[in-house]
Design a protein around this motif. Structure first.
Motif, PDB file in Angstrom:
ATOM      1  N   MET A   1      19.546 -15.359   8.014  1.00 30.30           N
ATOM      2  CA  MET A   1      20.238 -14.120   7.632  1.00 30.30           C
ATOM      3  C   MET A   1      19.259 -13.300   6.981  1.00 30.30           C
ATOM      4  O   MET A   1      18.777 -13.357   5.935  1.00 30.30           O
ATOM      5  N   VAL A   2      19.242 -12.015   7.493  1.00 26.64           N
ATOM      6  CA  VAL A   2      18.510 -11.020   6.912  1.00 26.64           C
ATOM      7  C   VAL A   2      19.421 -10.080   5.961  1.00 26.64           C
ATOM      8  O   VAL A   2      20.437  -9.698   6.362  1.00 26.64           O
ATOM      9  N   THR A   3      18.974  -9.630   4.649  1.00 30.35           N
ATOM     10  CA  THR A   3      19.681  -9.117   3.537  1.00 30.35           C
ATOM     11  C   THR A   3      19.644  -7.636   3.905  1.00 30.35           C
ATOM     12  O   THR A   3      18.588  -7.333   4.576  1.00 30.35           O
ATOM     13  N   LEU A   4      20.566  -6.985   3.382  1.00 31.44           N
ATOM     14  CA  LEU A   4      20.420  -5.382   3.571  1.00 31.44           C
ATOM     15  C   LEU A   4      19.375  -5.113   2.678  1.00 31.44           C
ATOM     16  O   LEU A   4      18.431  -3.866   3.103  1.00 31.44           O
ATOM     17  N   ALA A   5      19.038  -5.439   1.633  1.00 30.72           N
ATOM     18  CA  ALA A   5      17.853  -5.365   0.937  1.00 30.72           C
ATOM     19  C   ALA A   5      16.559  -5.351   1.413  1.00 30.72           C
ATOM     20  O   ALA A   5      15.472  -4.626   1.464  1.00 30.72           O
ATOM     21  N   GLU A   6      16.297  -6.466   2.187  1.00 31.48           N
ATOM     22  CA  GLU A   6      15.248  -6.717   3.025  1.00 31.48           C
ATOM     23  C   GLU A   6      15.118  -5.654   4.308  1.00 31.48           C
ATOM     24  O   GLU A   6      13.973  -5.117   4.392  1.00 31.48           O
ATOM     25  N   LEU A   7      16.326  -5.347   4.892  1.00 33.97           N
ATOM     26  CA  LEU A   7      16.282  -4.151   5.759  1.00 33.97           C
ATOM     27  C   LEU A   7      15.661  -2.972   5.187  1.00 33.97           C
ATOM     28  O   LEU A   7      14.811  -2.358   5.812  1.00 33.97           O
ATOM     29  N   VAL A   8      16.130  -2.476   4.315  1.00 31.13           N
ATOM     30  CA  VAL A   8      15.637  -1.262   3.518  1.00 31.13           C
ATOM     31  C   VAL A   8      14.210  -1.279   3.290  1.00 31.13           C
ATOM     32  O   VAL A   8      13.680  -0.462   3.321  1.00 31.13           O
ATOM     33  N   ARG A   9      13.702  -2.403   2.503  1.00 33.58           N
ATOM     34  CA  ARG A   9      12.350  -2.477   2.286  1.00 33.58           C
ATOM     35  C   ARG A   9      11.572  -2.434   3.497  1.00 33.58           C
ATOM     36  O   ARG A   9      10.371  -1.849   3.309  1.00 33.58           O
ATOM     37  N   VAL A  10      11.860  -3.091   4.721  1.00 34.48           N
ATOM     38  CA  VAL A  10      11.172  -2.983   5.795  1.00 34.48           C
ATOM     39  C   VAL A  10      11.112  -1.668   6.494  1.00 34.48           C
ATOM     40  O   VAL A  10      10.142  -0.971   7.022  1.00 34.48           O
ATOM     41  N   ALA A  11      12.333  -0.754   6.275  1.00 36.34           N
ATOM     42  CA  ALA A  11      12.398   0.543   6.733  1.00 36.34           C
ATOM     43  C   ALA A  11      11.264   1.282   6.055  1.00 36.34           C
ATOM     44  O   ALA A  11      10.788   2.396   6.567  1.00 36.34           O
ATOM     45  N   GLY A  12      11.337   1.218   4.869  1.00 34.02           N
ATOM     46  CA  GLY A  12      10.497   1.934   3.815  1.00 34.02           C
ATOM     47  C   GLY A  12       8.998   1.732   3.825  1.00 34.02           C
ATOM     48  O   GLY A  12       8.284   2.400   4.182  1.00 34.02           O
ATOM     49  N   VAL A  13       8.663   0.440   4.393  1.00 37.19           N
ATOM     50  CA  VAL A  13       7.415   0.117   4.898  1.00 37.19           C
ATOM     51  C   VAL A  13       6.927   0.834   5.961  1.00 37.19           C
ATOM     52  O   VAL A  13       5.875   1.489   6.109  1.00 37.19           O
ATOM     53  N   ARG A  14       8.033   0.895   7.064  1.00 36.28           N
ATOM     54  CA  ARG A  14       7.662   1.382   8.197  1.00 36.28           C
ATOM     55  C   ARG A  14       7.472   3.062   8.153  1.00 36.28           C
ATOM     56  O   ARG A  14       6.717   3.479   8.614  1.00 36.28           O
ATOM     57  N   TRP A  15       8.060   3.792   7.367  1.00 37.20           N
ATOM     58  CA  TRP A  15       8.211   5.107   6.940  1.00 37.20           C
ATOM     59  C   TRP A  15       6.683   5.388   6.549  1.00 37.20           C
ATOM     60  O   TRP A  15       5.858   6.349   6.766  1.00 37.20           O
ATOM     61  N   SER A  16       6.219   4.598   5.515  1.00 36.25           N
ATOM     62  CA  SER A  16       4.988   5.030   5.102  1.00 36.25           C
ATOM     63  C   SER A  16       3.994   4.705   5.807  1.00 36.25           C
ATOM     64  O   SER A  16       2.889   5.661   6.092  1.00 36.25           O
ATOM     65  N   VAL A  17       3.787   3.833   6.670  1.00 32.28           N
ATOM     66  CA  VAL A  17       2.924   3.486   7.861  1.00 32.28           C
ATOM     67  C   VAL A  17       2.859   4.597   8.713  1.00 32.28           C
ATOM     68  O   VAL A  17       1.821   5.234   9.317  1.00 32.28           O
TER      69      VAL A  17
END
Length: 134
Positions: free
Chosen positions: A1-17
């Protein structure tokens, strides 16, 4: 199960890339290639990313020390730090034999960064509500 915090972190990393690729396209011509094979494409991408890394490292090392007190910022008006586009412009002018002297080029850069710092202060003052809007 993926947590909401992990999804937010991945979205933030994608934005910086995505921001990094956008900067590379605009500053070092990452998307300006016309190649026919993988080797040529790889060389172009590698050199473009190396150029962006160099410009970013120079920009980071040229950043002035931040004052310890916020009150110091209101009295002194230093120019903004050297940005990647500013460094690219200065290097291009140095290597492309400008029509103006190096002293005039640096004077222009300092004036431009002073102007941008004044614009930033004005923007922050207006956004904070200290200055009435028209």
């Amino acid at each position: 199960m993926v947590t909401l915090a992990e999804l937010v972190r991945v979205a933030g990393v994608r934005w910086s890339v995505a921001e990094c690729f956008q900067a590379a396209k605009g500053q070092v011509g990452l998307d300006h290639y016309q190649v026919r094979n993988w080797t040529s494409w790889h060389r172009h991408i590698t050199l473009a990313m190396l150029a962006l890394a160099f410009l970013t490292a120079v920009s980071a090392s040229a950043a002035p020390e931040r004052p310890a007190q916020m009150a110091h910022l209101t009295r002194a008006h230093p120019p903004i730090k050297l940005t990647v586009p500013e460094i690219r412009h200065l290097l291009a002018a140095v290597f492309n034999a400008p029509a103006v002297s190096a002293a005039k080029l640096l004077h222009w850069s300092n004036w431009r960064r002073q102007h941008l710092a004044a614009a930033r202060r004005s923007h922050y003052r207006r956004r904070s509500g200290d200055e009435p809007t028209r």
